[in-house]
Design a protein around this motif. Structure first.
Motif, short mmCIF file in Angstrom:
data_model
loop_
_atom_site.label_atom_id
_atom_site.label_comp_id
_atom_site.label_asym_id
_atom_site.label_seq_id
_atom_site.Cartn_x
_atom_site.Cartn_y
_atom_site.Cartn_z
N MET A 46 62.21 1.92 4.28
CA MET A 46 61.46 1.47 3.10
C MET A 46 60.48 2.55 2.65
O MET A 46 60.01 3.36 3.43
N HIS A 50 55.84 0.46 -0.03
CA HIS A 50 56.54 -0.82 -0.18
C HIS A 50 55.57 -2.01 -0.15
O HIS A 50 55.66 -2.90 -0.99
N ARG A 81 66.90 -4.69 -5.44
CA ARG A 81 66.50 -4.25 -4.09
C ARG A 81 67.22 -5.07 -3.01
O ARG A 81 67.22 -4.69 -1.85
#
Length: 160
Positions: A46, A50, A81
């Motif tokens: 990530m 994030h 996503r």
């Protein structure tokens, strides 16, 4: 006798403590996620920002500024996503459980009304994430960011 109307309920965003409280919540949460053997593989790569991005998302969902729509691509980006990730029910449940624990750790309001709204959104949103992440899923990318509200307004003492 005229009974005064109760004050309008604040947004979930304001009740939670605003942007800073959500950033703290999600920073704590993603720290735990990276230590969790079931979830770490999903979040291993990530973006370092994030937690802040998800805080902006959650803030908008909970009635705060529309920053996710304005700067991060809105609902279509959030759905994107999740596409193709194949999130399992076990992962979903663990994600919800860790986020509820992180809410306690971050000191989010513990009143029943807020926690019902918070838990309700986590259940609803995580179940959609499982659906949207399934192979061949074709969600509608043109929906707005959802708006979540109180199931019952928070109890507040009446003014004298």
């Amino acid at each position: 006798m005229i009974v005064p109307e109760p004050p309008p309920a604040p947004t979930l965003y304001d009740w939670a403590g605003g942007h800073e409280a959500l950033v703290e919540l999600l920073t704590i949460f993603y720290g735990h996620v990276l230590e969790d053997p079931l979830l770490e593989p999903v979040f291993r790569d990530m973006d370092p920002h994030h937690a802040e991005h998800v805080a902006v998302w959650l803030g908008e969902v909970f009635g705060g500024p529309a920053g996710y729509s304005a700067s991060h691509g809105g609902h279509a980006h959030m759905i994107g996503r999740h596409l193709g990730r194949g999130i399992t029910e076990r992962q979903r449940r663990r994600w919800v459980s860790l986020l509820l624990d992180a809410a306690d750790e971050a000191g989010l309001p513990a009143d029943p009304e807020f926690r019902a709204a918070f838990a309700g959104y986590l259940e609803w949103g995580s179940r959609l994430a499982v659906i949207f992440s399934a192979p061949g899923a074709e969600p509608n990318l043109h929906e707005p960011v959802p708006r979540w509200d109180w199931p019952v307004p928070p109890w507040q003492p009446s003014s004298p």
